[in-house]
Design an enzyme around this catalytic site. Structure first.
Site, short mmCIF file in Angstrom:
data_model
loop_
_atom_site.label_atom_id
_atom_site.label_comp_id
_atom_site.label_asym_id
_atom_site.label_seq_id
_atom_site.Cartn_x
_atom_site.Cartn_y
_atom_site.Cartn_z
N ARG A 168 0.87 -1.28 0.16
CA ARG A 168 -0.05 -0.13 -0.06
C ARG A 168 0.79 1.28 0.06
O ARG A 168 1.14 2.04 1.03
CB ARG A 168 -1.12 -0.18 1.16
CG ARG A 168 -2.16 -1.24 1.00
CD ARG A 168 -2.67 -1.28 2.25
NE ARG A 168 -2.00 -2.20 3.14
CZ ARG A 168 -2.44 -2.67 4.25
NH1 ARG A 168 -3.70 -2.77 4.53
NH2 ARG A 168 -1.59 -3.31 5.10
N ASP B 282 2.55 4.90 -0.42
CA ASP B 282 2.37 6.14 -0.15
C ASP B 282 1.87 7.15 -1.32
O ASP B 282 2.18 6.90 -2.30
CB ASP B 282 3.34 6.93 0.81
CG ASP B 282 3.16 6.34 2.23
OD1 ASP B 282 2.28 5.95 2.71
OD2 ASP B 282 4.01 6.74 2.96
N ARG C 238 12.18 5.04 3.20
CA ARG C 238 12.44 6.53 3.06
C ARG C 238 13.15 6.99 4.15
O ARG C 238 14.01 7.85 4.03
CB ARG C 238 11.01 7.24 2.94
CG ARG C 238 10.30 7.14 1.42
CD ARG C 238 8.86 7.43 1.43
NE ARG C 238 8.76 8.94 1.99
CZ ARG C 238 7.67 9.51 2.41
NH1 ARG C 238 6.48 8.82 1.91
NH2 ARG C 238 7.64 10.68 2.56
#
Lengths: 245, 245
Positions: A49, A51, A196
């Site tokens: 899923r 971002d 990230r």
């Protein structure tokens, strides 16, 4: 039958994968296009899923359908109904027991950093522009502390709700090709914002804000505030998933 | 003083370089941003008047100004006023006699072909998607007939108005990197649509629609209808210019 799609997208114009009210998402566009094509209400289940703003070359989604269209033909028909920034790469039938999140898999992500003096407008959508000098040997050294099974709590958004923050990273490769530095990470799963935050931390190591060895301590601290910033979504691409069973 | 800019842009959202009524062009955006910044009416002169949809990493433009801002600082101030798809890479003072089109130069262009089964949405803006098998050895062989000084009339749009269609190509390199084939061409100047017609012709050679040796005859025919189609603008990027005197 249960059909599995491999889905590539430029995430720039989407509010991420997951359906949400009043926002266009990859999942909602797929649900709509599939429902129109197959003339039944379709709801896909995605493996990753991603971002808002994150891209994909190989995300995976499954759905159940009563259609008579052969599974492998669905990709062609579906691409006619999708916008140009979402392209299904493959469609195939899978066992009805197959669930893309409830099985062992290896996922690969790539974080791309544009490392030069000025922005390059032709790379603005899928790289993070960072103009300070980056020494990739320092990044490589820092990255090696993350390989293996660890508690990645320091590299997880504080907003995540998960049973365990232990994950396994199989490999992290850092390569520079001209002015683009790519960080490619393969693991058995990733926490919210994990790739990230790793990218943000490796950039700090690469430009001397922290020492490569500091990554060991950051990991052991199990404290999000010890790690580097969450690097921007635009630099991240979900490369693909290998299902192991 | 006369100031020279190196300009990179993603041409997707522009009607080419040259100012035209009722259309947004790279040149008109630069004129506006420079005039606002320097508080005088500025008109730039470009080296390469790229077509609608063509990109650049290193186009060159000059303008005259009375400003007291040092030439090399203009790039930084100007980029603050430019949209994210146009980025000035360098600004410097040049002799007032320097004109980017009236001097000897070598220009390099790259044409990029995305050669795979399905589209890749993350490469849609700066490649031409072509799914048939391409043999780059055939492209390389075909390309060699074009190197040197030739009359490129067969590779020039019939709408071009020029004194001579003789040009010199110094080198054509064809390389495949994963699923992207890049055709990089350096010459002393290019006719209208010349690089895109060369790309369209080399693609025909690469996938067997013509033989590599046919390129010799196409060149000798001096007839546009003998060459391949004009490949789409989105695949073309102006890489840079070297001024020789």
């Amino acid at each position: 039958m249960r059909v599995c799609l491999t889905v590539a997208y430029d995430g720039t114009n989407y509010h991420g994968w997951q359906v949400q009210p009043n926002a266009i998402t990859i999942e909602s566009v797929l649900n709509q296009a599939l429902s129109d094509l197959l003339k039944e209400e379709i709801t896909v289940t995605g493996a990753s899923r991603t971002d808002a703003g994150v891209h994909s070359l190989g995300n995976v989604a499954v759905f159940d359908t009563d259609t008579k269209i052969p599974a492998e033909k669905i990709s062609y028909a579906l691409n006619q109904r999708l916008p140009e920034d979402i392209v299904v790469q493959e469609s195939k039938e899978v066992p009805s027991s197959f669930h893309p999140r409830h099985c062992n898999s290896r996922k690969t992500y790539e974080y791309r950093i544009l490392n030069r003096t000025f922005r390059d407008p032709t790379k603005r959508l899928d790289t993070y522009f960072y103009h300070h000098n980056i020494d990739i040997d320092r990044m490589k050294k820092a990255a090696q502390y993350l390989v293996g099974e660890h508690d990645f709590k320091s590299f997880c958004s504080i907003h995540a709700v998960v049973e365990t923050t232990v994950r396994t990273i199989y490999a992290i490769d850092v390569e520079r090709e001209h002015d683009v530095i790519g960080i490619r990470i393969t693991g058995n799963g990733f926490l919210y914002n994990m790739v990230r935050i790793i990218a943000g931390t490796l950039i700090q190591a690469g430009c001397g804000m922290i020492e490569p060895e500091d990554v060991k301590e950051i990991l052991e601290a199990k404290d999000r505030s010890m790690a580097g910033p969450t690097a921007p979504a635009c630099g991240l691409t979900m490369i693909g998933i290998t299902f192991l069973d």
